[in-house]
Design a protein around this motif. Structure first.
Motif, PDB file in Angstrom:
ATOM      1  N   ASN A  37       0.951  -1.166   0.112  1.00 26.55           N
ATOM      2  CA  ASN A  37      -0.116  -0.082   0.066  1.00 26.55           C
ATOM      3  C   ASN A  37       0.957   1.151  -0.014  1.00 26.55           C
ATOM      4  O   ASN A  37       1.996   1.054   0.172  1.00 26.55           O
ATOM      5  CB  ASN A  37      -0.975  -0.155   1.146  1.00 26.55           C
ATOM      6  N   ASN A  75      -6.582  -0.157   3.846  1.00 31.09           N
ATOM      7  CA  ASN A  75      -5.964   0.313   2.733  1.00 31.09           C
ATOM      8  C   ASN A  75      -5.104  -0.590   1.652  1.00 31.09           C
ATOM      9  O   ASN A  75      -4.014  -0.143   1.171  1.00 31.09           O
ATOM     10  CB  ASN A  75      -5.117   1.469   3.133  1.00 31.09           C
ATOM     11  N   TRP A  76      -5.320  -2.002   2.129  1.00 37.59           N
ATOM     12  CA  TRP A  76      -4.811  -2.817   1.182  1.00 37.59           C
ATOM     13  C   TRP A  76      -5.283  -2.803  -0.453  1.00 37.59           C
ATOM     14  O   TRP A  76      -6.409  -3.336  -0.666  1.00 37.59           O
ATOM     15  CB  TRP A  76      -4.735  -4.049   1.805  1.00 37.59           C
ATOM     16  N   ASP A  77      -4.583  -2.229  -1.178  1.00 38.87           N
ATOM     17  CA  ASP A  77      -5.018  -2.368  -2.625  1.00 38.87           C
ATOM     18  C   ASP A  77      -4.253  -2.646  -4.010  1.00 38.87           C
ATOM     19  O   ASP A  77      -4.574  -2.353  -4.903  1.00 38.87           O
ATOM     20  CB  ASP A  77      -5.779  -0.762  -2.928  1.00 38.87           C
TER      21      ASP A  77
END
Length: 675
Positions: free
Chosen positions: A317, A494-496
Motif C-alpha cells: 500500500n 488500505n490494502w489495494d
C-alpha cells in the motif's frame, strides 16, 4: 501466398477485427470504432488501449490463474493447492508438456501485450486530442511495459524472439514471422536498453511529488522509480547462474548453429547488478519499514517490533515506505488462506484453508536466535520414537503458555478456545516447536491450534474432524497440516495492491552481487539489516553482539557459504511474493544439487538437510489423518510426520517448453533442452 497472420500465435493484427483474443477493453469498443484509426482519434479510447496493456501485467494473486499469470506459490515448496484443476500440478509432478494449457496461455498473452504495445507506439501520435507531453509519457510507459513482459517471458521460457517495433498486418506474408529465438545476451541487452532509454528520456512520471509524498494518482504506473527497480531485476537475472554460464544450456543453438546461452561466466554482469541496486538504495525515496508493537511508524530499529515491521513491509500500500512497485487491481484472493472453520457461526470468515505448506519449507524458518532449527539446542523436536504415554503425559510435548516476542513484547499467541460448537473440542495447547521461532515464521504460517487472531481467536484445528481438517467430504483442508497466512491482509482497509517489488529485495540483490564477486564483508553489510529487522542475530565472521545486543551468528569466510546464507534469507524474507519459483531456478539449485553437476545439498541452507531432491522429492506433513492414534497419544498424535506427497523435479524444468503451437507455426524456433 498471403495469410491472416496471428503473429507468434497471437490474435493481434493491425485490424481491430483480429483482436478478438484481447482483454475486455477490446470487447467493449464502441460500435462506431471500426478500425485502429477510429480508436486513436479519440483520447479516451487511446488511453483505454494503454490501460489494456497494463492489464496484461501478471496478477499471480488468484488461484484461478489466467492471462500472463500463474499462482507461483503452489509451484514451489512454498505451498500446495489440492484442487484438481490447479495448473501448478503439472509443474510439481513434471507432467507438463509443450501442449499444456498454461505453457501456451502465458506465451500467447505475453506476446499479445508486446504486440499491443507496438500498435500503441505506431498509432498514438495520430491522437491530436492528446498533448505532446502526454504522448511522450505514455509511450515511455508502454516501452517499459514491453521490456517488463520480455523479462517475464525470459524468466519462464529462457531466451525468446524479439520483434522490435514490428506490427502484424493482414497483408503480411507468413514468412515475415518465421523468426529464430534471440540469444540470452541479445534479449537482456534489449530489455536493459529499453529500460535505460525511458529512464534517461525523462518522460516517465514519478511516484513522488516535489515534497517526497506518494502521488496516489500515479499508483500502478510504470514510474521512473519503478522502472529503475525493474532495471535492477533485469541485471540480476542476466548475471545469475542459469543465464551466465550454466553448462547445461551451453549446447542450445538455433538451426544455423548460433549459441543461445553464454558459454562462460562474466563477472562484469554482477558489477552491473551492484550499480543498479545501489542506485535504487541511494535514491533517497525508500527506507526499510520499521513499526512498533502497535503498528505505528518507528524512527529506529531500537523502537521497532520485528513482527509488525515484517508484516507492514510486505503489505502493498502507499504507506509502505519500501514499496517500489505494487500492482493495482489485483485479485488479492485470500480464500485459500482462511481456514474452513466448520461449525463456527456464520459471522466468521470461512475459506478453503487449503494453501498448505510442506514442512520442508516450514523448517527453513529460523529460531528466534537466527539459527537453523538443527543448530539451536533449545529448539524442541517431537521424538516419534519416544511418544507420550498415559503415565508420562504430554506436558513435555505441548504447552498452554502464551508466547511473546522477546524484543518487543508483542504477543504472538496464547492458548485459544476450541470454538464451542465445533465438532472437535479437545485440547487447544500448542506444540513446543511452534515457540521461539523468528517473526517471519509467525507472519507466514498458521499451525495447529494457532488462534485465528484476525477474528475471534478460535483455534485452527487441522486434525481429522477438526474445524479445518479433513473430514472425508471436501478438498478444502491443508494436506500438510499447515496453512499459509502471509498475504492475508483482508482486515487492512488500505490494502489495494499486490506486492511486486520492494526495497528489501534490492538489498538482497546487492548482497548477492557482492558475494558473487567475493566481496563478503560488504555482502553481510547489506544482508544484516534484513535480519536485524526480523529480530534475529546478524551474521558475522567473528563472535560478538549485534546492534540489538543479540549474539551474532558466525559464518565461515567462504563464498559459497555466504551465498547460501543470502539465498536462505531471500527465500524467507520474500516468501509468498512470487520470487521462490524463479530464484531457485536462476541459482541452479532446484534439483537439490549445488548447481549443474554439483554435490547434493545436505548442509541445510536452501533445503532442510533431511530433504533430497530440491523442489522435487518427498514432501512431509503432520499426521492430519490421525494414523496410529491411541488414548495415550491422542492429544499429540497429530505432530507425527508423514510423507504426504512426492514431487518430481528435473533440470529441464528450469524453463517451460516453448509452446508446441509456436514450434509448429514458426519453423525457425528451437525447443528448450529436455522437452
Amino acid at each position: 501466398m498471403k495469410h491472416k497472420i496471428i503473429a507468434l500465435s497471437l490474435a493481434a493484427t493491425a485490424a481491430l477485427a483480429a483482436l478478438t483474443g484481447c482483454d475486455s477493453y477490446f470487447d467493449d469498443v464502441p460500435n462506431n470504432a471500426t478500425s485502429l484509426d477510429d480508436i486513436f482519434e479519440n483520447r479516451g479510447q487511446t488511453l483505454g488501449w494503454l490501460t489494456n496493456i497494463y492489464s496484461i501485467i501478471p496478477d499471480p494473486t488468484n488461484r484461478y490463474a489466467d492471462g500472463t499469470a500463474m499462482y507461483w506459490n503452489g509451484a514451489s515448496i512454498e505451498g500446495y493447492l489440492p484442487w484438481d484443476w490447479v495448473e501448478t500440478h503439472d509443474i510439481i509432478q513434471n507432467s507438463m508438456t509443450a501442449s499444456t494449457g498454461c505453457v501456451k496461455r502465458i506465451w500467447q498473452n505475453g506476446y499479445r501485450g508486446i504486440m499491443n504495445v507496438n500498435i500503441y507506439l505506431a498509432n498514438v501520435d495520430k491522437c491530436t486530442a492528446m498533448r505532446d507531453s502526454e504522448k511522450a509519457t505514455t509511450k515511455a510507459e508502454a516501452r517499459a511495459i514491453r521490456a517488463y513482459l520480455y523479462l517475464y517471458l525470459m524468466k519462464i521460457y529462457g531466451p525468446v524472439c524479439l520483434i522490435g517495433d514490428a506490427v502484424a498486418s493482414n497483408d503480411d506474408d507468413i514468412d515475415a514471422w518465421q523468426r529464430p529465438r534471440n540469444s540470452v545476451d541479445e534479449c537482456f541487452n534489449y530489455i536493459i536498453s529499453e529500460f535505460n532509454a525511458v529512464i534517461k528520456g525523462g518522460n516517465l512520471l514519478s511516484t513522488y511529488d516535489d515534497q517526497g509524498a506518494y502521488v496516489d494518482q500515479n499508483k500502478g504506473n510504470f514510474t521512473v522509480e519503478a522502472v529503475k527497480g525493474f532495471l535492477a531485476d533485469a541485471y540480476l537475472f542476466r548475471a545469475s547462474y542459469v543465464f551466465n554460464g550454466d553448462p547445461y544450456y551451453a549446447s542450445l543453438t538455433n538451426q544455423d548453429g548460433k549459441k543461445l546461452f553464454p558459454q562462460s561466466r562474466d563477472d562484469e554482469k554482477w558489477r552491473d547488478v551492484k550499480k543498479a541496486a545501489m542506485d535504487v538504495i541511494q535514491s533517497g525515496h525508500y527506507q526499510l519499514v520499521y513499526r512498533d508493537a502497535y503498528g505505528r511508524a518507528a524512527t529506529s530499529l531500537a523502537d521497532a517490533c520485528p513482527f509488525k515491521s515484517v508484516f507492514y513491509a510486505s503489505l502493498a500500500n502507499s504507506d509502505n515506505e519500501e514499496l517500489i512497485y505494487g500492482r493495482p487491481n489485483s485479485s488479492n484472493e485470500t480464500y485459500a488462506m482462511v481456514p474452513r472453520f466448520d461449525g463456527l457461526p456464520s459471522s466468521y470468515d470461512k475459506g478453503g484453508g487449503a494453501l498448505t505448506v510442506p514442512l520442508e519449507f516450514v523448517d527453513l524458518y529460523f529460531t528466534n536466535k537466527g539459527l537453523k532449527i538443527e543448530d539451536d539446542p533449545a529448539y524442541f523436536k517431537y521424538d516419534t520414537s519416544d511418544p507420550p504415554t498415559a503415565t508420562r503425559g504430554t506436558a513435555a510435548i505441548i504447552s498452554t503458555s502464551s508466547y511473546k516476542d522477546p524484543i518487543s513484547g508483542y504477543q504472538y499467541f496464547s492458548q485459544a478456545s476450541s470454538g464451542g460448537s465445533v465438532s472437535y473440542t479437545g485440547p487447544t495447547s500448542l506444540m513446543k516447536q511452534f515457540y521461539n521461532r523468528e517473526s517471519r515464521f509467525y507472519l507466514a504460517i498458521t499451525f495447529q491450534n494457532r488462534p485465528w487472531d484476525f477474528q475471534g481467536g478460535v483455534a485452527v484445528q487441522m486434525q481429522m474432524n477438526g474445524n479445518s481438517g479433513p473430514n472425508g467430504k471436501t478438498h478444502d483442508f491443508p494436506i500438510f497440516g499447515t496453512i499459509c497466512r502471509k498475504n492475508y491482509y483482508a482486515k487492512q482497509s488500505n490494502w489495494d495492491m499486490s506486492m511486486v517489488l520492494r526495497l528489501s529485495e534490492i538489498y538482497l540483490d546487492y548482497a548477492e552481487a557482492c558475494a558473487e564477486l567475493g566481496e563478503l564483508d560488504e555482502a553481510l553489510e547489506y544482508l544484516n539489516p534484513i535480519r536485524n529487522r526480523a529480530g534475529i542475530g546478524e551474521y558475522s565472521f567473528s563472535e560478538g553482539t549485534d546492534v540489538r545486543g543479540q549474539k551474532k551468528v558466525v559464518l565461515s569466510r567462504d563464498k559459497d557459504v555466504v551465498l547460501k546464507a543470502i539465498y536462505r534469507e531471500r527465500l524467507l524474507e520474500l516468501a509468498y511474493e512470487n520470487k521462490h519459483y524463479f530464484d531457485v531456478r536462476r541459482w541452479g539449485v532446484a534439483e537439490g544439487k549445488w548447481r549443474t553437476d554439483g554435490p547434493e545439498m545436505t548442509d541445510g541452507w536452501i533445503y532442510p538437510s533431511y530433504h533430497q531432491g530440491g523442489e522435487g522429492g518427498t514432501m512431509t506433513g503432520f499426521n492430519i489423518n490421525n494414523v496410529g492414534v491411541t488414548d495415550a497419544n491422542k492429544n499429540v498424535n497429530f505432530y507425527k510426520r508423514f510423507t504426504q506427497q512426492t514431487r518430481i523435479f528435473s533440470k529441464r524444468q528450469t524453463f517451460y517448453p516453448i509452446p508446441q503451437d509456436e514450434i509448429n507455426r514458426n519453423k525457425l524456433t528451437v525447443q528448450n533442452p529436455g522437452w
